[in-house]
Design an enzyme around this catalytic site. Structure first.
Site, mmCIF file in Angstrom:
data_model
loop_
_atom_site.group_PDB
_atom_site.id
_atom_site.type_symbol
_atom_site.label_atom_id
_atom_site.label_comp_id
_atom_site.label_asym_id
_atom_site.label_seq_id
_atom_site.Cartn_x
_atom_site.Cartn_y
_atom_site.Cartn_z
ATOM 1 N N GLU A 1 -5.569 -8.627 0.587
ATOM 2 C CA GLU A 1 -6.157 -8.536 2.161
ATOM 3 C C GLU A 1 -7.312 -7.705 1.666
ATOM 4 O OE1 GLU A 1 -4.391 -4.700 4.886
ATOM 5 O OE2 GLU A 1 -2.234 -5.700 3.780
ATOM 6 N N GLU B 1 0.673 -0.949 -0.223
ATOM 7 C CA GLU B 1 0.074 0.281 -0.339
ATOM 8 C C GLU B 1 0.942 1.361 -0.060
ATOM 9 O OE1 GLU B 1 -2.763 -0.029 2.932
ATOM 10 O OE2 GLU B 1 -3.364 -1.256 2.606
HETATM 11 C C1 BGC Z 1 -2.743 -2.622 5.890
HETATM 12 C C2 BGC Z 1 -2.575 -3.473 7.377
HETATM 13 C C3 BGC Z 1 -3.926 -3.354 7.761
HETATM 14 C C4 BGC Z 1 -5.169 -2.361 7.640
HETATM 15 C C5 BGC Z 1 -6.396 -2.509 8.147
HETATM 16 C C6 BGC Z 1 -4.276 -2.405 5.352
HETATM 17 O O1 BGC Z 1 -4.502 -0.872 5.349
HETATM 18 O O2 BGC Z 1 -1.607 -3.349 4.804
HETATM 19 O O3 BGC Z 1 -1.886 -3.405 7.670
HETATM 20 O O4 BGC Z 1 -3.698 -3.523 9.551
HETATM 21 O O5 BGC Z 1 -5.195 -2.360 6.320
HETATM 22 O O6 BGC Z 1 -6.460 -1.206 8.191
#
Ligand code: BGC
Length: 435
Positions: free
Chosen positions: A342, A159
């Site tokens: 993610e 990110e």
């Molecule tokens: C990040 C994580 C974070 C998750 C939840 C993403 O922006 O890569 O490190 O914990 O979102 O906020």
């Protein structure tokens, strides 16, 4: 609710990042940031979920949840605690961890920069330093050489867009700059260049070792933006935001194309610099007009009056349809394999997570039906962890962590997800049991 069926080739697992779970490292910029009291409730990264000492226990839990894949990051400050000094202890730790994953039949995807880096790099101005790419490249080369054949998949930078925004515009990450547009673009440029260089290094180093199966990509945060209202300036602001938060990074990191204002042209030549696109997707963002002089970035708000079931514990909107929209758009444009690197929800009492997983996998089922080459889903996150400046209160884990005892307990939604990882489907029976 209808059953869901995923192809057997579709792989599922979860994701974490070193600083958020490991604990014990005093050389990272986040430890120093916690010393300054910059994390909610004066928390520190020093213990986190103590994963550093519980790697085997946590891999066993992944096995219990039938993971086939796992996305993890390597803490740069454990490998190069001082500039130019390599730590054999740190190297051995990750070699052992990866070995244990491979032996457990879980395929690692290794992230090389996930929001944290050594304090010495921070003190040099981190990603605004013109030599940042050089420092990062040296680290990347080292990692590839010590991981050798055990890892063939890498995510260079996690990110870059959120990182640059939270570091230089929102003041949440060290060094906590606010509305520093110049640094935002300077760091963004270096993050893009660092990816391009890392892409080439990883491929060429592994080729020298005789491997031709290397896959390198990014994990980009794609938010689903929507304009609130009809104001022409807000619409313009949405376009500018979409460009400077999404497109500028995609141009650079996928096509090697530096576009205004981070640069012009192709510093490494025209080409494709990603073998897959990792998409991190969480929410929909409504863009409102802003009084901020940095109007370029508009103002992001959650739609007023949403019912509780549409909001997660951090107040973000739960909007599964957005996953379909952002993935479809990026796939149509680049036609590269997609990994969802993610997707997850802070949900302390575990009342929404199972449904969240169901609804997002439903969108993935639709994407597959629409011929999108989507291959992976990494749920964020395996364990409860340090949610950066928001501290330990947000609970993103499939596994609950009691931070006083470090006891792990697989949540009901984790059991549900574990069954999905195994069966590659959500049957009527599972719906009745978990949803
Ligand atoms: C990040 C994580 C974070 C998750 C939840 C993403 O922006 O890569 O490190 O914990 O979102 O906020």
């Amino acid at each position: 609710m209808k059953p869901i069926k995923l192809p057997s080739s579709f792989l599922l697992g979860s994701a974490t990042a070193a600083t958020q779970i490991e604990g014990g490292d005093k050389n990272s910029n986040w430890y120093h940031w916690s010393l300054k009291g910059m994390i909610a409730n004066n928390e520190s990264s020093i213990v986190a979920a103590d994963h550093y000492n519980r790697v085997i226990e946590d891999i066993n839990l992944m096995k219990e949840m039938n993971h086939e894949i796992y996305r993890m990051s390597i803490e740069w400050s454990r490998i190069e605690p001082e500039e130019g000094v390599w730590s054999q202890k740190g190297i051995k730790h990750y070699q052992d961890e990866i070995q244990a994953l491979v032996e457990a039949g879980i395929k690692p995807l290794v992230t090389l920069h996930h929001f944290s880096h050594p304090q010495w790099f921070e003190e040099k101005g981190q990603w605004t330093n013109r030599d940042s790419v050089k420092y990062f490249s040296r680290f990347v080369k080292k990692v590839v050489s010590f991981l050798g054949d055990s890892v063939n998949e890498y995510c260079t930078i996690n990110e870059p867009n959120v990182f640059a925004m939270d570091t230089f515009m929102d003041g949440k990450y060290p060094p906590g700059k606010k509305d520093d547009i110049l640094s935002y673009f300077k760091a963004s440029k270096n993050l893009i260049l660092a990816h391009l260089k890392a892409y080439k290094i990883i491929h060429s180093e592994r080729k020298k070792m005789g491997y031709n199966d290397t896959m390198v990509g990014i994990a980009i945060h794609l938010a689903y933006f929507e304009v609130s209202g009809n104001n022409i300036l807000t619409k313009l602001s949405e376009k500018l935001m979409n460009y400077s938060f999404h497109q500028m990074f995609l141009n650079g990191m996928i096509e090697g194309h530096l576009t205004f204002p981070v640069g012009l042209g192709y510093p490494h030549g025209k080409g494709i610099y990603c073998d897959f696109i990792g998409v991190n997707y969480y929410s929909r963002h409504l863009i409102h007009s802003s009084n901020n002089p940095a109007m370029l970035f508009g103002e992001v708000k959650v739609e007023a009056g949403l019912p509780d079931e549409k909001l997660n514990d951090l107040g973000w909107e739960i909007y599964p349809e957005g996953l379909y929209k952002v993935v479809k758009e990026v796939f149509e444009k680049y036609k590269l394999p997609i990994y969802i690197t993610e997707n997850g929800i802070p949900d302390a009492n575990d009342s929404k997570r199972a449904k969240f997983i169901y609804n997002h996998l439903k969108e993935i089922e639709k994407l597959i039906a629409d011929d999108v080459d989507i291959r992976r889903y990494y749920h964020w996150s395996l364990l409860d962890n340090l949610e950066w400046n928001d501290g330990y209160a947000p609970r993103f884990g499939l596994i609950e962590v009691d931070y006083y005892t470090q006891k792990r307990t697989i949540r009901e939604s984790g059991r549900f997800y574990g069954t999905i990882c195994k069966e590659k489907e959500i049957t009527k029976k599972m719906i009745d049991k978990y949803l």
